[in-house]
Design a protein around this motif. Structure first.
Motif, short mmCIF file in Angstrom:
data_model
loop_
_atom_site.label_atom_id
_atom_site.label_comp_id
_atom_site.label_asym_id
_atom_site.label_seq_id
_atom_site.Cartn_x
_atom_site.Cartn_y
_atom_site.Cartn_z
N ARG A 335 57.19 41.88 48.21
CA ARG A 335 57.46 40.86 47.20
C ARG A 335 56.33 40.82 46.17
NH1 ARG A 335 59.13 35.27 50.09
NH2 ARG A 335 56.86 35.06 50.07
N PRO A 336 56.61 40.24 45.00
CA PRO A 336 55.56 40.14 43.98
C PRO A 336 54.31 39.41 44.46
CG PRO A 336 57.68 39.75 42.98
CD PRO A 336 57.92 39.82 44.45
N ASP A 337 54.44 38.56 45.51
CA ASP A 337 53.26 37.86 46.02
C ASP A 337 52.54 38.66 47.09
OD1 ASP A 337 55.07 37.70 48.07
OD2 ASP A 337 54.98 35.53 48.31
N GLY A 338 52.97 39.93 47.33
CA GLY A 338 52.27 40.81 48.26
C GLY A 338 52.76 40.77 49.68
N VAL A 339 53.77 39.96 50.00
CA VAL A 339 54.29 39.86 51.37
C VAL A 339 55.38 40.90 51.58
CG1 VAL A 339 55.45 38.37 53.04
CG2 VAL A 339 53.77 37.40 51.48
N ARG A 340 55.24 41.68 52.66
CA ARG A 340 56.26 42.67 52.96
C ARG A 340 57.47 41.98 53.58
NH1 ARG A 340 57.18 47.86 52.84
NH2 ARG A 340 55.07 48.28 52.09
N HIS A 341 58.67 42.48 53.22
CA HIS A 341 59.94 41.89 53.67
C HIS A 341 60.80 42.98 54.29
CE1 HIS A 341 63.58 39.11 52.49
NE2 HIS A 341 63.60 39.49 53.75
N HIS A 371 60.61 39.15 58.58
CA HIS A 371 61.57 40.01 59.28
C HIS A 371 62.91 39.29 59.36
CE1 HIS A 371 58.32 42.73 60.50
NE2 HIS A 371 57.64 41.65 60.85
N GLU A 372 64.01 40.04 59.08
CA GLU A 372 65.35 39.45 59.15
C GLU A 372 66.30 40.42 59.82
OE1 GLU A 372 66.20 36.64 55.43
OE2 GLU A 372 65.81 38.72 54.84
N LEU A 373 67.32 39.83 60.47
CA LEU A 373 68.40 40.61 61.08
C LEU A 373 69.72 39.96 60.70
CD1 LEU A 373 69.24 42.93 63.01
CD2 LEU A 373 69.10 41.28 64.89
N TYR A 374 70.63 40.74 60.10
CA TYR A 374 71.91 40.23 59.62
C TYR A 374 73.07 41.04 60.19
CZ TYR A 374 69.70 37.55 55.79
OH TYR A 374 68.97 36.66 55.04
N LEU A 375 74.24 40.39 60.28
CA LEU A 375 75.48 41.13 60.45
C LEU A 375 75.87 41.67 59.07
CD1 LEU A 375 77.56 38.69 62.70
CD2 LEU A 375 76.17 40.63 63.42
N LEU A 376 76.77 42.64 59.03
CA LEU A 376 77.15 43.24 57.76
C LEU A 376 77.87 42.25 56.85
CD1 LEU A 376 78.35 46.92 58.33
CD2 LEU A 376 76.24 46.09 57.29
N ASP A 377 78.47 41.21 57.44
CA ASP A 377 79.17 40.23 56.60
C ASP A 377 78.24 39.20 56.01
OD1 ASP A 377 78.52 38.58 58.71
OD2 ASP A 377 80.58 38.14 59.30
N ARG A 382 68.74 36.54 62.99
CA ARG A 382 67.37 36.15 63.34
C ARG A 382 66.48 36.30 62.10
NH1 ARG A 382 65.12 36.72 68.44
NH2 ARG A 382 67.26 36.39 69.18
N ARG A 383 65.52 35.38 61.96
CA ARG A 383 64.57 35.47 60.85
C ARG A 383 63.20 34.99 61.31
NH1 ARG A 383 66.59 32.17 56.34
NH2 ARG A 383 67.57 34.05 55.50
N TYR A 384 62.18 35.70 60.86
CA TYR A 384 60.79 35.27 61.10
C TYR A 384 60.07 35.23 59.76
CZ TYR A 384 55.81 35.57 62.08
OH TYR A 384 54.46 35.35 62.09
N VAL A 385 59.44 34.09 59.48
CA VAL A 385 58.65 33.93 58.27
C VAL A 385 57.22 33.56 58.69
CG1 VAL A 385 58.36 32.67 56.11
CG2 VAL A 385 60.66 33.15 56.97
N PRO A 386 56.22 34.33 58.29
CA PRO A 386 54.83 34.04 58.70
C PRO A 386 54.39 32.65 58.24
CG PRO A 386 55.00 36.20 57.63
CD PRO A 386 56.29 35.51 57.40
N PRO A 387 53.51 32.01 59.00
CA PRO A 387 52.99 30.70 58.61
C PRO A 387 52.35 30.76 57.21
CG PRO A 387 52.38 31.22 60.87
CD PRO A 387 52.97 32.47 60.29
N GLY A 388 52.63 29.75 56.41
CA GLY A 388 52.05 29.69 55.07
C GLY A 388 52.77 30.48 54.01
N VAL A 389 53.84 31.21 54.39
CA VAL A 389 54.60 32.02 53.43
C VAL A 389 55.85 31.25 53.03
CG1 VAL A 389 55.92 34.15 53.10
CG2 VAL A 389 53.73 34.21 54.32
N SER A 390 56.12 31.17 51.73
CA SER A 390 57.31 30.47 51.24
C SER A 390 58.53 31.37 51.39
CB SER A 390 57.13 30.09 49.78
OG SER A 390 56.99 31.24 48.96
#
Length: 396
Positions: A335-341, A371-377, A382-390
């Protein structure tokens, strides 16, 4: 709201002003519209336009659209749409001619999606299907078609105003901004007289003539048939197929088209080689997501490549789950703020346990990334967002 005014004016001119007159109506308590009665001349002309553009109706067309349950349910549904689109939807759906066009789009076009393998053999409907699938995706189109079918079925089964209201509520809540725009596009394109009066910019750019001509390739209106097969692949034939398919994929980032003469579906490869040729929808979901991230300013766009940290260094799974040393996210970017997605997709629910293990492995390897996990639809697993990250990031 100013952007929809020309569209409303165009539809208003299509329906002549009715003179004021006394009408005697007899209706039993609790009854809802049944579509009985004769259609007005303007409605008959509108039907002719739709049938000439899209072909015959798949579902029964009531004697009068204005008196039908579907028409009333669509009008009521605007009450339950998201706040961001409710005002525009209520303004649009207040025009009888436009609402009749939406009703026809449900009965004529979206109903065609209900077959196990939808086939659009009318040239105009085929070109529209290809264009919409390239712009919003086959999954979104099928979701809208199913929502329309459910509304039609529940409205037809309704015997009380409360039942009709409940059907309208379910439909309104399922209709986001993108799906509403697609519904408006189909309804409007069914009436050629309206098109010249529609603005060519703003949110209604999809209402411009059905034409996309990549360099060296013909326009989309040359397509003669569109076929959605069981695995979610869109196949189309015509002059454009096999001659400009590569250009379509390169410029619009998502497609799966069939050559006129043999061969398999061509997969989008703008961001890397095909994820797998046996699962085109999975590959196209990856390409579409990467295109969205690129547009949002993400960098280091990676497709099915080894997991990296924020410094761009390879990451090993410390637990070596199932003996796998490193993971390959379907989609990875910074992301533009340097966080990998990082994002993965699950094509087959039977693989869910394996995909969850991969998700946990990626998280173990890098707790500073999203980190995210989606079905194709599009369903989030599941989603994980590091502490302090918007999340979501403002620019995404």
């Amino acid at each position: 709201m100013a952007e929809i005014r020309p569209l409303l004016v165009a539809f208003d001119s299509f329906r002549p002003r009715a003179s004021h007159r006394l009408r005697l109506m007899r209706e039993s308590p609790g009854a809802v519209g049944s579509g009985q009665g004769l259609a007005a001349p303007w409605e008959l002309r509108l039907r002719e336009d739709f049938f000439s553009q899209f072909g015959p109706a798949v579902l029964p067309v009531p004697e009068s659209l204005e008196a039908s349950r579907l028409y009333l349910a669509l009008k009521l549904s605007t009450r339950y749409m998201d706040e961001g689109i409710r005002e525009a939807a209520q303004e649009l759906f207040s025009a009888p001619a436009f609402l009749a066009s939406v009703s026809l789009s449900v009965l004529v076009y979206f109903a065609a999606w209900l077959a196990p393998e939808p086939l659009f053999s009318k040239a105009f409907a085929a070109a529209l299907t290809v264009r919409l699938s390239l712009l919003v995706g086959l999954v979104e189109l099928s979701h809208l078609a199913m929502a329309c079918l459910r509304l039609y079925q529940e409205a037809e089964a309704a015997t009380t105003p409360q039942q009709l209201e409940a059907a309208s509520e379910r439909f309104g809540k399922s209709l986001g901004g993108t799906l509403l725009r697609v519904l408006v596009v189909v309804a409007s394109l069914g009436v050629p007289q309206v098109l010249p009066k529609v603005p060519e910019d703003g949110i209604w750019t999809l209402l411009s003539p059905l034409r996309h001509a990549p360099t060296g390739g013909p326009g989309l209106e040359s397509i003669t048939m569109a076929h959605v097969v069981a695995d979610g692949t869109l196949l189309f034939t015509g002059v454009a197929a096999g001659t400009s398919a590569t250009s379509f994929c390169g410029e619009l980032t998502t497609c799966a088209v069939m050559d006129d003469v043999g061969g398999g579906p061509r997969l989008s490869t703008r961001y890397g080689k095909p994820h797998t040729r046996q699962n085109p929808p999975h590959n196209e979901a990856i390409e579409k997501e990467l295109a969205g991230r690129e547009a949002a300013g993400h960098t280091d766009l990676r497709k099915n490549r080894p997991q990296l940290n924020a410094e761009g260094k390879p990451l090993d799974d410390p637990a070596l789950a199932r003996g796998v040393r490193f993971r390959k996210p379907d989609v990875s970017s910074v992301r533009p703020d340097g966080v990998r997605h990082n994002t993965n997709y699950v094509s087959n629910p039977r693989d869910m346990q394996r995909e969850l293990e991969a998700f946990e492995a990626m998280l173990r390897a890098d707790t500073s990334a999203i980190h995210e996990l989606y079905l194709l639809d599009g369903t989030l697993v599941r989603r994980y967002v590091p502490p302090g990250v918007s999340f979501p990031w403002m620019g995404r």
